[in-house]
Design a protein around this motif. Structure first.
Motif, short mmCIF file in Angstrom:
data_model
loop_
_atom_site.label_atom_id
_atom_site.label_comp_id
_atom_site.label_asym_id
_atom_site.label_seq_id
_atom_site.Cartn_x
_atom_site.Cartn_y
_atom_site.Cartn_z
N ALA A 148 40.78 39.08 47.60
CA ALA A 148 41.71 38.36 48.48
C ALA A 148 42.11 37.02 47.85
N PHE A 149 41.14 36.34 47.23
CA PHE A 149 41.46 35.07 46.56
C PHE A 149 42.42 35.31 45.40
N TYR A 150 42.11 36.33 44.60
CA TYR A 150 42.90 36.61 43.41
C TYR A 150 44.33 37.02 43.78
N GLN A 151 44.48 37.81 44.83
CA GLN A 151 45.82 38.20 45.26
C GLN A 151 46.65 36.98 45.65
N ASP A 152 46.06 36.04 46.34
CA ASP A 152 46.78 34.84 46.75
C ASP A 152 47.25 34.06 45.54
N THR A 153 46.35 33.85 44.58
CA THR A 153 46.73 33.12 43.37
C THR A 153 47.77 33.89 42.56
N GLY A 154 47.54 35.19 42.41
CA GLY A 154 48.47 36.00 41.61
C GLY A 154 49.86 36.05 42.18
N SER A 155 49.97 36.16 43.49
CA SER A 155 51.30 36.22 44.10
C SER A 155 52.05 34.91 43.94
N ARG A 156 51.31 33.80 43.95
CA ARG A 156 51.97 32.49 43.80
C ARG A 156 52.32 32.20 42.35
N LYS A 157 51.49 32.62 41.41
CA LYS A 157 51.70 32.28 40.00
C LYS A 157 52.60 33.28 39.28
N GLU A 180 30.82 29.24 57.53
CA GLU A 180 30.57 30.03 58.74
C GLU A 180 30.34 31.51 58.40
N GLY A 181 29.60 31.72 57.30
CA GLY A 181 29.24 33.07 56.89
C GLY A 181 30.33 33.86 56.21
N ARG A 182 31.43 33.21 55.87
CA ARG A 182 32.57 33.93 55.27
C ARG A 182 33.01 33.23 53.99
N PRO A 183 33.16 33.98 52.87
CA PRO A 183 33.69 33.38 51.65
C PRO A 183 35.13 32.89 51.86
N VAL A 184 35.40 31.66 51.48
CA VAL A 184 36.74 31.10 51.66
C VAL A 184 37.40 30.71 50.35
N ALA A 185 36.64 30.66 49.26
CA ALA A 185 37.19 30.31 47.96
C ALA A 185 36.21 30.75 46.89
N GLY A 240 40.74 31.34 43.41
CA GLY A 240 41.59 31.59 44.56
C GLY A 240 40.91 31.12 45.83
N ALA A 241 41.67 31.00 46.91
CA ALA A 241 41.13 30.52 48.17
C ALA A 241 41.98 31.05 49.32
N VAL A 242 41.34 31.22 50.46
CA VAL A 242 42.06 31.56 51.68
C VAL A 242 42.05 30.39 52.65
N GLU A 243 41.38 29.31 52.29
CA GLU A 243 41.42 28.06 53.04
C GLU A 243 41.59 26.91 52.05
N GLU A 244 42.32 25.89 52.46
CA GLU A 244 42.52 24.72 51.61
C GLU A 244 41.54 23.63 52.01
N LEU A 300 38.08 21.27 46.37
CA LEU A 300 37.22 22.45 46.25
C LEU A 300 37.55 23.25 44.99
N HIS A 301 38.81 23.24 44.60
CA HIS A 301 39.22 23.89 43.35
C HIS A 301 38.49 23.28 42.17
N PHE A 302 38.48 21.95 42.06
CA PHE A 302 37.82 21.29 40.95
C PHE A 302 36.32 21.56 40.96
N GLU A 303 35.73 21.55 42.14
CA GLU A 303 34.29 21.79 42.26
C GLU A 303 33.91 23.19 41.79
N CYS A 304 34.62 24.20 42.30
CA CYS A 304 34.27 25.58 41.98
C CYS A 304 34.59 25.92 40.52
N CYS A 305 35.70 25.44 40.03
CA CYS A 305 36.16 25.84 38.69
C CYS A 305 35.55 25.00 37.57
N TYR A 306 35.43 23.70 37.76
CA TYR A 306 35.06 22.81 36.67
C TYR A 306 33.65 22.27 36.79
#
Length: 393
Positions: free
Chosen positions: A238-247, A277-282, A299-303, A307-313
């Motif tokens: 779900a994260f990847y689809q969101d990023t892929g559709s935008r990029k 809350e028990g659900r992956p969001v990014a 990718g993320a389903v919540e902004e 969080l992008h910098f934290e998870c990726c870098y």
């Protein structure tokens, strides 16, 4: 060894060669059971792309891999594709294609030696130890011959090593320079030790970003191997689809690719998941090499701020320090990585252009581009986040 007759064959897919034969060329350093330098040219990674339908018919990436054999044994190999577009490459030649087609000529199809959708430096001219010179020459010669025989406009080798770039240039290919941002581990004991090397303003900014990101209302986990479950891939898809559709308009990889990774490569993966809350969001997907962590997708389903910098870098740096990896490659482009400890480095590619006049024009362009890239790397490095005299060696 050089006197032994070499035979070059083309494969329509990795299913046409045993994994052991391909990997003996792609990652001979892993014969001891350790990790390959990078996983991207291994039989299992390239096969995952093919079996999942991420490359192949209808994708614009048609496998045409080369294998060099001596006395029946594979001694060299090259991941090679017939391309009908220039998407998913990250060494951009769109302007070349436009110029050639304005002149009334066909730029596509072309040949591309690359790892699809993967802007990570690694070996492309894959050889068994001792076959470097003759194997590379045979692979490049065969690639050029195929392109010329089929009247293709060009052939390209992208994100190759610097050593391969030198060898290819010596064999008559045009050499191109680009740049990425990589983080280098200087033997840091922990993340704070890394921060201590930064200028005060940059150090404070990163601490502020990490605090904000980690305060998003959930937890961040790093998963690898058996800890990765099919449900985690459902979330990451779900994260990847969101990023892929935008990029890119549509994702390059299919859902089945992640199932292949789960089945054959989960030990090569570091999956960073932010859960609330028990659900992956990014989340961020990394692949693990012998000395390098390769950041690939986010990718993320919540902004949530930073969080992008934290998870990726920052999580990637944490993992590299904890496991003793020497570097983190965070993918293509992104000057914003500079402030976060990732410094500019040169990347390399090789190009063969069929038409002599067009080749001369491209050569002039590459010469000017190379000088500009070198100057930009020097300027960016000078503006890096490290305290004067304390940057990575």
């Amino acid at each position: 060894m050089d006197e032994i007759a070499l035979e070059v064959t083309a494969l329509s897919g990795l299913g046409d060669i045993a994994a052991a034969d391909w990997d003996a060329c792609a990652c001979p350093e892993a014969a001891d059971g350790g990790r390959p330098v990078d996983p991207f040219t291994t039989h299992r990674f390239l096969s995952a792309l093919e079996r999942s339908g991420s490359v192949g018919a209808g994708t614009g990436w048609q496998p045409h891999h080369l294998v060099v054999r001596a006395a029946g044994s594979a001694v060299a190999a090259m991941p090679l594709y017939v391309k009908s577009h220039s998407q998913g490459e990250y060494i951009f030649d769109f302007s070349w294609a436009e110029a050639w087609e304005r002149a009334g000529r066909r730029y596509y199809p072309k040949l591309q030696s690359a790892v699809p959708f993967t802007p990570a430096t690694g070996r492309r001219l894959l050889t068994r130890p001792g076959w470097e010179a003759s194997g590379r020459a045979a692979l490049i010669g065969a690639m050029v011959q195929i392109a010329a025989t089929n009247r293709l406009s060009s052939a390209h080798v992208t994100f190759c090593t610097g050593e391969e770039a030198e060898a290819g240039a010596a064999l008559g290919l045009l050499r191109r320079s680009s740049q990425q941002f990589h983080w280098v581990n200087e033997g840091y004991a922990d993340f704070d030790a890394f921060l201590a090397r930064l200028a005060s303003r940059k150090r404070k900014a990163i601490r502020k970003e990490r605090a904000a990101a980690q305060g998003f209302g959930g937890t961040i986990r790093r998963l690898s191997g058996e800890a990765i479950l099919p449900a985690h891939w459902d979330a990451f898809w779900a994260f990847y689809q969101d990023t892929g559709s935008r990029k890119w308009g549509r994702p390059y990889l299919t859902r089945a690719f992640f199932d292949e990774v789960q089945a054959t490569m989960r030990d090569d993966v570091l999956l960073v998941l932010a859960e609330r809350e028990g659900r992956p969001v990014a989340g961020a997907l990394n692949f693990i090499g012998r000395d390098t962590l390769f950041g690939r997708y986010w990718g993320a389903v919540e902004e949530h701020p930073f969080l992008h910098f934290e998870c990726c870098y920052y999580q990637a740096i944490d993992h590299a320090i904890a496991t003793g990896l020497s570097r983190v490659e965070a993918g293509a482009q992104g000057d914003h990585k500079l402030a976060r400890g990732y410094l500019p480095v040169q990347t390399h590619s090789l190009h063969w252009i069929a038409d002599p006049s067009f080749r001369a024009a491209v050569a002039r362009f590459l010469d000017a581009e190379s000088r500009a890239v070198g100057e930009e790397i020097a300027v960016l490095a000078d503006y890096g986040p490290f305290r004067r005299g304390e940057g990575p060696d």
